[in-house]
Design a protein around this motif. Structure first.
Motif, PDB file in Angstrom:
ATOM      1  N   SER A 198      14.887   8.687 -10.946  1.00 41.23           N
ATOM      2  CA  SER A 198      13.574   8.273 -10.452  1.00 41.23           C
ATOM      3  C   SER A 198      13.375   6.774 -10.620  1.00 41.23           C
ATOM      4  O   SER A 198      12.863   6.102  -9.716  1.00 41.23           O
ATOM      5  CB  SER A 198      12.477   9.038 -11.194  1.00 41.23           C
ATOM      6  N   TRP A 199      13.788   6.243 -11.761  1.00 38.64           N
ATOM      7  CA  TRP A 199      13.596   4.823 -12.029  1.00 38.64           C
ATOM      8  C   TRP A 199      14.353   3.955 -11.026  1.00 38.64           C
ATOM      9  O   TRP A 199      13.849   2.922 -10.574  1.00 38.64           O
ATOM     10  CB  TRP A 199      14.039   4.506 -13.451  1.00 38.64           C
ATOM     11  N   ASN A 200      15.556   4.361 -10.681  1.00 39.20           N
ATOM     12  CA  ASN A 200      16.403   3.549  -9.805  1.00 39.20           C
ATOM     13  C   ASN A 200      16.249   3.888  -8.327  1.00 39.20           C
ATOM     14  O   ASN A 200      16.944   3.302  -7.496  1.00 39.20           O
ATOM     15  CB  ASN A 200      17.871   3.717 -10.215  1.00 39.20           C
ATOM     16  N   SER A 201      15.378   4.825  -7.990  1.00 37.08           N
ATOM     17  CA  SER A 201      15.195   5.212  -6.589  1.00 37.08           C
ATOM     18  C   SER A 201      14.660   4.043  -5.771  1.00 37.08           C
ATOM     19  O   SER A 201      13.721   3.358  -6.178  1.00 37.08           O
ATOM     20  CB  SER A 201      14.238   6.400  -6.508  1.00 37.08           C
ATOM     21  N   LEU A 202      15.237   3.845  -4.596  1.00 35.00           N
ATOM     22  CA  LEU A 202      14.829   2.724  -3.746  1.00 35.00           C
ATOM     23  C   LEU A 202      14.411   3.184  -2.345  1.00 35.00           C
ATOM     24  O   LEU A 202      13.360   2.768  -1.846  1.00 35.00           O
ATOM     25  CB  LEU A 202      15.964   1.699  -3.624  1.00 35.00           C
ATOM     26  N   LEU A 203      15.221   4.050  -1.712  1.00 32.48           N
ATOM     27  CA  LEU A 203      14.994   4.395  -0.311  1.00 32.48           C
ATOM     28  C   LEU A 203      13.614   5.005  -0.078  1.00 32.48           C
ATOM     29  O   LEU A 203      12.843   4.509   0.748  1.00 32.48           O
ATOM     30  CB  LEU A 203      16.081   5.356   0.168  1.00 32.48           C
ATOM     31  N   TRP A 204      13.291   6.073  -0.799  1.00 29.60           N
ATOM     32  CA  TRP A 204      12.028   6.765  -0.567  1.00 29.60           C
ATOM     33  C   TRP A 204      10.810   5.911  -0.967  1.00 29.60           C
ATOM     34  O   TRP A 204       9.855   5.801  -0.195  1.00 29.60           O
ATOM     35  CB  TRP A 204      12.031   8.101  -1.291  1.00 29.60           C
ATOM     36  N   PRO A 205      10.794   5.282  -2.159  1.00 28.27           N
ATOM     37  CA  PRO A 205       9.662   4.400  -2.486  1.00 28.27           C
ATOM     38  C   PRO A 205       9.511   3.241  -1.504  1.00 28.27           C
ATOM     39  O   PRO A 205       8.400   2.786  -1.241  1.00 28.27           O
ATOM     40  CB  PRO A 205      10.007   3.893  -3.897  1.00 28.27           C
ATOM     41  N   LEU A 206      10.622   2.757  -0.949  1.00 28.42           N
ATOM     42  CA  LEU A 206      10.551   1.671   0.022  1.00 28.42           C
ATOM     43  C   LEU A 206       9.807   2.102   1.280  1.00 28.42           C
ATOM     44  O   LEU A 206       9.160   1.288   1.945  1.00 28.42           O
ATOM     45  CB  LEU A 206      11.975   1.224   0.389  1.00 28.42           C
ATOM     46  N   ILE A 207       9.854   3.398   1.596  1.00 32.81           N
ATOM     47  CA  ILE A 207       9.214   3.909   2.807  1.00 32.81           C
ATOM     48  C   ILE A 207       7.729   4.209   2.587  1.00 32.81           C
ATOM     49  O   ILE A 207       6.901   3.911   3.451  1.00 32.81           O
ATOM     50  CB  ILE A 207       9.949   5.175   3.290  1.00 32.81           C
ATOM     51  N   VAL A 208       7.397   4.787   1.440  1.00 31.91           N
ATOM     52  CA  VAL A 208       6.024   5.269   1.244  1.00 31.91           C
ATOM     53  C   VAL A 208       5.154   4.337   0.412  1.00 31.91           C
ATOM     54  O   VAL A 208       3.930   4.519   0.370  1.00 31.91           O
ATOM     55  CB  VAL A 208       6.030   6.674   0.594  1.00 31.91           C
ATOM     56  N   ALA A 209       5.750   3.354  -0.266  1.00 30.53           N
ATOM     57  CA  ALA A 209       4.969   2.411  -1.071  1.00 30.53           C
ATOM     58  C   ALA A 209       4.888   1.079  -0.328  1.00 30.53           C
ATOM     59  O   ALA A 209       5.880   0.343  -0.268  1.00 30.53           O
ATOM     60  CB  ALA A 209       5.601   2.232  -2.454  1.00 30.53           C
ATOM     61  N   ASN A 210       3.734   0.789   0.223  1.00 26.50           N
ATOM     62  CA  ASN A 210       3.599  -0.387   1.087  1.00 26.50           C
ATOM     63  C   ASN A 210       2.894  -1.565   0.429  1.00 26.50           C
ATOM     64  O   ASN A 210       2.916  -2.673   0.960  1.00 26.50           O
ATOM     65  CB  ASN A 210       2.835  -0.001   2.369  1.00 26.50           C
ATOM     66  N   THR A 211       2.227  -1.354  -0.694  1.00 24.82           N
ATOM     67  CA  THR A 211       1.501  -2.435  -1.353  1.00 24.82           C
ATOM     68  C   THR A 211       1.898  -2.504  -2.823  1.00 24.82           C
ATOM     69  O   THR A 211       2.536  -1.581  -3.363  1.00 24.82           O
ATOM     70  CB  THR A 211      -0.022  -2.222  -1.257  1.00 24.82           C
ATOM     71  N   ASP A 212       1.484  -3.595  -3.482  1.00 25.20           N
ATOM     72  CA  ASP A 212       1.809  -3.764  -4.898  1.00 25.20           C
ATOM     73  C   ASP A 212       1.146  -2.704  -5.774  1.00 25.20           C
ATOM     74  O   ASP A 212       1.556  -2.488  -6.909  1.00 25.20           O
ATOM     75  CB  ASP A 212       1.368  -5.154  -5.375  1.00 25.20           C
ATOM     76  N   LEU A 213       0.121  -2.042  -5.263  1.00 21.05           N
ATOM     77  CA  LEU A 213      -0.564  -1.006  -6.028  1.00 21.05           C
ATOM     78  C   LEU A 213       0.344   0.188  -6.300  1.00 21.05           C
ATOM     79  O   LEU A 213       0.163   0.900  -7.287  1.00 21.05           O
ATOM     80  CB  LEU A 213      -1.830  -0.551  -5.300  1.00 21.05           C
ATOM     81  N   THR A 214       1.311   0.431  -5.408  1.00 20.73           N
ATOM     82  CA  THR A 214       2.185   1.594  -5.565  1.00 20.73           C
ATOM     83  C   THR A 214       3.669   1.248  -5.607  1.00 20.73           C
ATOM     84  O   THR A 214       4.483   2.123  -5.878  1.00 20.73           O
ATOM     85  CB  THR A 214       1.955   2.592  -4.411  1.00 20.73           C
ATOM     86  N   LYS A 215       4.036   0.003  -5.339  1.00 17.34           N
ATOM     87  CA  LYS A 215       5.453  -0.365  -5.353  1.00 17.34           C
ATOM     88  C   LYS A 215       6.055  -0.170  -6.742  1.00 17.34           C
ATOM     89  O   LYS A 215       5.439  -0.500  -7.746  1.00 17.34           O
ATOM     90  CB  LYS A 215       5.628  -1.826  -4.927  1.00 17.34           C
ATOM     91  N   THR A 216       7.274   0.360  -6.772  1.00 15.93           N
ATOM     92  CA  THR A 216       8.003   0.469  -8.024  1.00 15.93           C
ATOM     93  C   THR A 216       8.874  -0.778  -8.199  1.00 15.93           C
ATOM     94  O   THR A 216       9.002  -1.596  -7.289  1.00 15.93           O
ATOM     95  CB  THR A 216       8.874   1.730  -8.046  1.00 15.93           C
ATOM     96  N   LEU A 217       9.473  -0.916  -9.364  1.00 16.50           N
ATOM     97  CA  LEU A 217      10.222  -2.134  -9.677  1.00 16.50           C
ATOM     98  C   LEU A 217      11.399  -2.380  -8.734  1.00 16.50           C
ATOM     99  O   LEU A 217      11.577  -3.512  -8.261  1.00 16.50           O
ATOM    100  CB  LEU A 217      10.698  -2.082 -11.133  1.00 16.50           C
ATOM    101  N   PRO A 218      12.232  -1.383  -8.414  1.00 18.87           N
ATOM    102  CA  PRO A 218      13.328  -1.647  -7.468  1.00 18.87           C
ATOM    103  C   PRO A 218      12.842  -2.127  -6.107  1.00 18.87           C
ATOM    104  O   PRO A 218      13.452  -3.014  -5.502  1.00 18.87           O
ATOM    105  CB  PRO A 218      14.033  -0.287  -7.352  1.00 18.87           C
TER     106      PRO A 218
END
Length: 269
Positions: A199-219
């Motif tokens: 979960s911590w290293n996930s990039l593809l899915w968070p890149l699609i559904v997290a569009n702002t700094d409010l929800t962006k993860t570190l990767p």
């Protein structure tokens, strides 16, 4: 002859180890200097500084990305352990129509690569109005792998323990909480470590559904930071180092449980 083979094996293993450590060494070296090219690095130790690690926290949104990653990963692990543990107990010790068939069908879902499910997941998330929220980052984390690993540990528990517990008047929930869960604690920790890292290293899915700094993860934030012009790769690598440390520290402190879970769960088979 045997001695020569052993020597060759040791040399090959050391060579492979060094190759695997090269990217990590590169990340550390670059993070300690200021450079605007990924290829122009200095080996002059007198120029090295820890300033990039303080500067990375001054990057707009970095602290928020870090907190988001912690929240999503910890929440995902808790959800995974709850869902997978209950499902594994049901598949291992409860008999119901279609038990084995359902387990086999769910087991086959492990053969489906995650990128193949991205578009359906994205459409479902958009239909539910959950884009740019934490729900689509957390809910897809549990998977059949956790169920399989935990189920194997539960199956290995002697049947006599369950029979004795039922003779003492224990119901299913009491057996699950007081007998099963404590016994399989090593594999639960193993599953927790695996899913935290994933979960911590996930990039593809968070890149699609997290569009702002409010929800962006570190990767995701680091990927966006690297795409800017005139980027200081020292700061980028310092951020990458900060991204590396949490899963690494989790493993360091819990590695004995991780190894116990692997050894006792039959993964070596």
């Amino acid at each position: 002859m045997k001695k020569i083979k052993n020597t060759v094996s040791i040399v090959l293993m050391l060579g492979l180890t060094l190759i695997m450590l090269l990217p990590f060494a590169y990340m550390i070296i670059v993070s300690l200097q200021e450079t605007y090219s990924p290829y122009l690095i200095s080996f002059d130790f007198t120029t090295y500084t820890l300033g990039n690690y303080s500067k990375v926290f001054q990057v707009s949104g970095f602290s928020r990305w870090l907190l988001n990653s912690i929240f999503v990963s910890v929440s995902g692990v808790i959800l995974t352990l709850c869902v997978c543990n209950l499902a594994a107990f049901a598949f291992a010790k409860k008999r119901f129509p279609g038990n084995d068939t359902l387990f086999f069908i769910l087991f086959l879902t492990m053969c489906i690569p995650f990128p193949a499910t991205v578009v359906p997941l994205w459409l479902m998330t958009g239909w539910a109005g959950l884009i740019d929220t934490f729900w689509p980052l957390i809910l897809p984390i549990p998977s059949m792998l956790g169920v399989v690993l935990i189920r194997q540990a539960i199956v290995a528990i002697p049947r006599e323990m369950f029979e004795c517990a039922r003779l003492d008047g224990c119901n299913d929930m009491r057996i699950f909480t007081k007998i099963v869960t404590p016994i399989i604690r090593p594999i639960l920790i193993t599953v927790g470590i695996l899913y935290f890292s994933r979960s911590w290293n996930s990039l593809l899915w968070p890149l699609i559904v997290a569009n702002t700094d409010l929800t962006k993860t570190l990767p995701v934030g680091l990927a966006a930071l690297q795409g800017t012009t005139d980027v200081n790769y020292g700061i980028t690598m310092a951020g990458a180092m900060m991204n590396f440390l949490p899963p690494f520290l989790v493993y360091v402190f819990l590695h004995k449980y991780f190894l116990a879970g692997i050894a006792g769960n039959g993964l070596k088979n």
